[in-house]
Design a protein around this motif. Structure first.
Motif, PDB file in Angstrom:
ATOM      1  N   VAL A   6       0.815  -1.274   0.083  1.00 34.18           N
ATOM      2  CA  VAL A   6      -0.051  -0.240  -0.001  1.00 34.18           C
ATOM      3  C   VAL A   6       0.999   1.299   0.032  1.00 34.18           C
ATOM      4  CG1 VAL A   6      -1.727   1.227   1.149  1.00 34.18           C
ATOM      5  CG2 VAL A   6      -2.016  -1.136   0.962  1.00 34.18           C
ATOM      6  N   ALA A   7       1.909   1.289   0.801  1.00 31.80           N
ATOM      7  CA  ALA A   7       2.873   2.317   0.884  1.00 31.80           C
ATOM      8  C   ALA A   7       3.552   2.713  -0.372  1.00 31.80           C
ATOM      9  CB  ALA A   7       3.909   2.214   2.172  1.00 31.80           C
ATOM     10  N   GLU A   9       2.391   1.753  -3.403  1.00 32.51           N
ATOM     11  CA  GLU A   9       1.329   2.444  -4.428  1.00 32.51           C
ATOM     12  C   GLU A   9       1.292   3.903  -4.162  1.00 32.51           C
ATOM     13  OE1 GLU A   9      -2.158   0.167  -4.474  1.00 32.51           O
ATOM     14  OE2 GLU A   9      -1.161  -1.680  -5.148  1.00 32.51           O
ATOM     15  N   GLU A  10       1.064   4.434  -2.708  1.00 39.96           N
ATOM     16  CA  GLU A  10       1.001   5.785  -2.317  1.00 39.96           C
ATOM     17  C   GLU A  10       2.090   6.428  -2.819  1.00 39.96           C
ATOM     18  OE1 GLU A  10       0.577   5.777   1.636  1.00 39.96           O
ATOM     19  OE2 GLU A  10      -1.530   4.977   1.830  1.00 39.96           O
ATOM     20  N   ILE A  11       3.321   6.078  -2.719  1.00 38.01           N
ATOM     21  CA  ILE A  11       4.290   6.682  -2.999  1.00 38.01           C
ATOM     22  C   ILE A  11       4.620   6.924  -4.446  1.00 38.01           C
ATOM     23  CG2 ILE A  11       7.100   6.766  -2.904  1.00 38.01           C
ATOM     24  CD1 ILE A  11       6.583   5.714  -0.100  1.00 38.01           C
ATOM     25  N   GLU A  13       2.186   7.192  -6.664  1.00 36.35           N
ATOM     26  CA  GLU A  13       1.080   8.111  -6.960  1.00 36.35           C
ATOM     27  C   GLU A  13       1.752   9.464  -6.684  1.00 36.35           C
ATOM     28  OE1 GLU A  13      -2.348   9.416  -8.633  1.00 36.35           O
ATOM     29  OE2 GLU A  13      -1.760   7.348  -8.604  1.00 36.35           O
ATOM     30  N   LEU A  14       2.116   9.530  -5.397  1.00 29.67           N
ATOM     31  CA  LEU A  14       2.915  11.012  -5.126  1.00 29.67           C
ATOM     32  C   LEU A  14       4.165  11.384  -6.030  1.00 29.67           C
ATOM     33  CD1 LEU A  14       2.531  10.353  -1.093  1.00 29.67           C
ATOM     34  CD2 LEU A  14       1.280  11.913  -2.681  1.00 29.67           C
ATOM     35  N   HIS A 121       7.038   9.186   6.324  1.00 22.93           N
ATOM     36  CA  HIS A 121       5.626   9.160   6.491  1.00 22.93           C
ATOM     37  C   HIS A 121       5.473   9.897   7.965  1.00 22.93           C
ATOM     38  CE1 HIS A 121       1.400   7.985   7.624  1.00 22.93           C
ATOM     39  NE2 HIS A 121       1.350   7.992   6.034  1.00 22.93           N
ATOM     40  N   GLY A 125       0.801  12.535   6.124  1.00 16.51           N
ATOM     41  CA  GLY A 125       1.057  11.601   4.935  1.00 16.51           C
ATOM     42  C   GLY A 125       2.432  11.727   4.581  1.00 16.51           C
ATOM     43  N   TRP A 126       2.800  10.954   3.666  1.00 14.59           N
ATOM     44  CA  TRP A 126       4.298  10.914   3.112  1.00 14.59           C
ATOM     45  C   TRP A 126       4.670  12.293   2.394  1.00 14.59           C
ATOM     46  CZ3 TRP A 126       7.155   6.842   3.657  1.00 14.59           C
ATOM     47  CH2 TRP A 126       6.371   5.436   3.991  1.00 14.59           C
TER      48      TRP A 126
END
Length: 150
Positions: A6-7, A9-11, A13-14, A121, A125-126
């Motif tokens: 999950v992390a 995927e978030e990164i 996207e960021l 994090h 958020g990141w």
């Protein structure tokens, strides 16, 4: 799905948001993506030394260098994202192009290399906290890359 997936995927996207922010000149979004303190190392591009900046100082520098009379484009490839708890390291290949407005003399500068970006994090958020760029090759007029309107 595991927490690290999950992390990652978030990164990912960021990371896309970060470079899209450069091209769209979305300074507010960029300010949301960087930490309060940021390490910047562009010595491979001719900067005299690595620096410790505030996030606000870094975004102001990007805003000054990527002004409205300079087109810019970034293409990222092969991102490698490693997550360890609340810390992540991203290594991503990059092609960048800057084109100066004809009224300012015109010209093109291109660069190929690798960005190493650290993320931490936080409760918000990141946040990106370190940017190290390692140049592989440049072509064109280096003054276009460093051009500002002041």
């Amino acid at each position: 799905m595991r927490h690290t997936d999950v992390a990652r995927e978030e990164i990912a996207e960021l990371l896309g948001d970060l470079f899209a922010g450069f091209e769209s000149r979305d300074w507010n979004r960029l300010a949301q993506l960087v930490g309060e303190k940021v390490h910047l190392d562009h010595t491979s591009l001719g900067a005299p030394a690595a620096e410790e900046l505030t996030g606000a100082e870094l975004v102001a520098r990007w805003r000054r260098g990527l002004h409205e009379r300079k087109k810019n484009f970034h293409l990222l490839s092969h991102p490698r994202i490693k997550v360890d708890g609340g810390h992540a390291e991203v290594a991503v290949n990059c092609y960048a192009c800057n084109i100066l407005d004809a009224g300012l003399g015109g010209g093109v500068w291109e660069c190929w290399g690798r960005h190493d970006i650290a993320w931490h994090h936080t409760e918000k958020g990141w946040k990106a906290t370190s940017f190290v760029f390692t140049k592989a090759h440049t072509r064109g007029d280096d003054r276009i890359h460093t051009h500002t309107l002041d």
